[in-house]
Design a protein around this motif. Structure first.
Motif, PDB file in Angstrom:
ATOM      1  N   GLN A   5       0.860  -1.250  -0.030  1.00  0.00           N
ATOM      2  CA  GLN A   5      -0.074  -0.149   0.011  1.00  0.00           C
ATOM      3  C   GLN A   5       0.927   1.489  -0.037  1.00  0.00           C
ATOM      4  OE1 GLN A   5      -3.700  -0.201   0.281  1.00  0.00           O
ATOM      5  NE2 GLN A   5      -3.505   1.968  -0.360  1.00  0.00           N
ATOM      6  N   SER A  44      -2.438   6.179  -1.656  1.00  0.00           N
ATOM      7  CA  SER A  44      -3.943   5.722  -2.154  1.00  0.00           C
ATOM      8  C   SER A  44      -3.848   4.473  -3.042  1.00  0.00           C
ATOM      9  CB  SER A  44      -4.413   6.993  -3.040  1.00  0.00           C
ATOM     10  OG  SER A  44      -3.726   7.445  -3.865  1.00  0.00           O
ATOM     11  N   ARG A  45      -2.262   4.111  -3.616  1.00  0.00           N
ATOM     12  CA  ARG A  45      -2.379   2.967  -4.228  1.00  0.00           C
ATOM     13  C   ARG A  45      -2.256   1.814  -3.513  1.00  0.00           C
ATOM     14  NH1 ARG A  45       1.195   7.334  -6.796  1.00  0.00           N
ATOM     15  NH2 ARG A  45       0.606   8.070  -8.570  1.00  0.00           N
ATOM     16  N   GLU A  98      -5.064  -0.891  -7.518  1.00  0.00           N
ATOM     17  CA  GLU A  98      -6.069   0.057  -6.969  1.00  0.00           C
ATOM     18  C   GLU A  98      -5.680   1.333  -6.847  1.00  0.00           C
ATOM     19  OE1 GLU A  98      -8.892  -1.480  -4.218  1.00  0.00           O
ATOM     20  OE2 GLU A  98      -8.060  -3.801  -4.756  1.00  0.00           O
ATOM     21  N   ASN A  99      -6.259   2.455  -7.341  1.00  0.00           N
ATOM     22  CA  ASN A  99      -6.111   3.744  -6.896  1.00  0.00           C
ATOM     23  C   ASN A  99      -7.298   4.417  -6.284  1.00  0.00           C
ATOM     24  OD1 ASN A  99      -5.297   6.340  -6.611  1.00  0.00           O
ATOM     25  ND2 ASN A  99      -3.998   6.497  -8.364  1.00  0.00           N
ATOM     26  N   THR A 100      -7.265   4.684  -5.065  1.00  0.00           N
ATOM     27  CA  THR A 100      -8.613   5.189  -4.411  1.00  0.00           C
ATOM     28  C   THR A 100      -8.649   6.725  -4.253  1.00  0.00           C
ATOM     29  OG1 THR A 100      -7.652   5.041  -2.258  1.00  0.00           O
ATOM     30  CG2 THR A 100      -8.803   3.314  -2.958  1.00  0.00           C
ATOM     31  N   SER A 101      -7.548   7.408  -4.866  1.00  0.00           N
ATOM     32  CA  SER A 101      -7.606   8.930  -4.861  1.00  0.00           C
ATOM     33  C   SER A 101      -8.589   9.471  -5.938  1.00  0.00           C
ATOM     34  CB  SER A 101      -6.082   9.336  -5.351  1.00  0.00           C
ATOM     35  OG  SER A 101      -5.969   9.238  -6.901  1.00  0.00           O
ATOM     36  N   ASP A 102      -9.015  10.643  -5.542  1.00  0.00           N
ATOM     37  CA  ASP A 102     -10.063  11.245  -6.191  1.00  0.00           C
ATOM     38  C   ASP A 102      -9.736  11.633  -7.469  1.00  0.00           C
ATOM     39  OD1 ASP A 102     -11.597  11.415  -4.020  1.00  0.00           O
ATOM     40  OD2 ASP A 102     -11.199  13.284  -3.190  1.00  0.00           O
ATOM     41  N   GLU A 134      -8.279   9.713  -9.749  1.00  0.00           N
ATOM     42  CA  GLU A 134      -7.912   8.631 -10.574  1.00  0.00           C
ATOM     43  C   GLU A 134      -8.768   8.604 -11.860  1.00  0.00           C
ATOM     44  OE1 GLU A 134      -6.778   4.597 -11.575  1.00  0.00           O
ATOM     45  OE2 GLU A 134      -6.065   6.488 -10.412  1.00  0.00           O
TER      46      GLU A 134
END
Length: 292
Positions: A14, A17-18, A69-73, A75
C-alpha cells in the motif's frame, strides 16, 4: 541450495492511495515460460518484470497475476470531445436544411451522443508506479523463491534416501555374484558326475566352463559405474541452482547400467535387485523433473 520448480508467492503493498498486489505460482517446465496478467497501464513494465523474475528463477512455467487499485479522487475524470460534438451539431444542421425539419437540438441531446463525454483514467507518474510495483514484485518473488527452496530441500532428502537404498541393492548384487558362480559349478559337477558315472571329471574343462559362465554374468563394470553415478549425483545435489538437467542426465546413465545388469542376470535374486534398482531410478527421475 537446490530449488523445486513448484512454488508460490504473494505480496501486497500500500503506497498512499495506491495498492499493488502480486501473486505468482509455478509448475514444471523445460524452460522458463512466463505468463503475466496485469492492468493495461502496466504493459510498459512487462520487460522489466520478466528481467526481475530471472533473478529468482531460471526454469518453470510461471503465472504472474498483478492487480492495482488507486482510491484517490483524481484517479478518473470526465473528458469532453469538443471536436466530435461540433461534428454532430454540424450534421444535425445539415439534416435540418435538407429536409426542412425543426431544429430541436438540446445540450442534453448532444451530451448523450457516443464519445462526446467519456470517463478516462488520468495519467500517473510512471516512476512512482514502477517503484510501487517493483516493491510488490520483489516481495512476492522473494516468498516464491523461498517456497521453491524449501520444496527443493524435501526433494533432495528424498533423492538421497533413494540413493542409499540403491547402494544396498548394489552391495547385495556384488555379494551374490560369486555365490552364483559357486552354485553353478556345484550343479555342473553334479550333472557331469551323473552322466559320466565313475569316469574321472576333466577339471580343466570344468574350470573353463565355469569361467565362461562367470564372464557371461559378470556385472563388475556396471556396478562400478553405478556407484560412480550415485556419487556424482550426491555431489551434484550439493551444487547451486540450475542442476535439474544435469541430474536427469546422470539418472539416464544409471538406468542404462541397471538395464545391463538385468539383461545379464541369471539368478532370480539378482533379477529382483535389478528390477528394484530400475524402480528406484525411475522414482528419482520423477523427482528430478521437479528440480530447477
Amino acid at each position: 541450495m537446490i530449488k523445486s520448480m513448484t512454488g508460490f508467492g504473494r505480496c501486497e503493498i500500500q503506497k498512499d492511495s495506491r495498492k499493488f498486489t502480486v501473486e505468482l505460482k509455478s509448475v514444471n517446465h523445460r524452460y522458463l515460460d512466463v505468463n503475466i496478467r496485469m492492468p493495461k497501464k502496466f504493459n510498459f513494465f512487462e520487460t522489466s518484470i520478466r528481467n526481475l523474475l530471472k533473478q529468482y528463477a531460471s526454469r518453470g512455467k510461471v503465472d504472474i497475476f498483478i492487480t492495482y487499485e488507486n482510491t484517490s479522487d483524481g484517479e478518473v475524470s470526465l473528458k469532453y470531445n469538443s471536436a466530435l460534438a461540433s461534428e454532430y451539431v454540424k450534421y444535425f444542421e445539415q439534416i435540418q436544411k435538407e429536409f426542412g425539419l425543426d431544429n430541436d437540438i438540446r445540450v442534453s441531446t448532444v451530451a448523450r451522443l457516443p464519445e462526446v463525454l467519456t470517463m478516462g483514467e488520468n495519467t500517473e507518474d510512471e516512476e512512482e508506479l514502477w517503484n510501487g510495483l517493483k516493491e510488490a514484485l520483489e516481495g512476492a518473488f522473494s516468498q516464491f523463491s523461498s517456497t521453491r527452496a524449501t520444496e527443493g530441500e524435501h526433494l533432495k532428502r528424498d533423492i538421497l534416501d533413494k540413493l542409499t537404498g540403491m547402494e544396498e541393492l548394489i552391495t547385495y548384487i556384488e555379494k551374490r555374484s560369486p555365490e552364483i558362480v559357486a552354485e553353478y559349478r556345484a550343479k555342473l559337477e553334479e550333472k557331469v558326475a551323473e552322466v559320466l558315472s565313475d569316469t574321472q571329471i576333466d577339471e580343466n574343462r570344468m574350470a573353463a566352463e565355469v569361467i565362461l559362465f562367470a564372464d557371461k554374468i559378470c556385472t563388475d563394470e556396471e556396478v562400478v559405474r553405478l556407484r560412480s553415478h550415485i556419487t556424482h549425483m550426491r555431489n551434484t545435489l550439493e551444487e547451486k541452482d540450475g542442476i535439474g538437467r544435469k541430474l536427469d542426465f546422470i539418472a539416464q546413465e544409471m538406468n542404462r547400467e541397471a538395464n545391463t545388469i538385468l539383461s545379464k542376470a541369471n539368478d532370480i535374486k539378482v533379477s529382483d535387485c535389478a528390477i528394484g534398482l530400475k524402480t528406484e531410478i525411475e522414482k528419482v527421475r520423477e523427482q528430478i523433473q521437479n528440480i530447477e
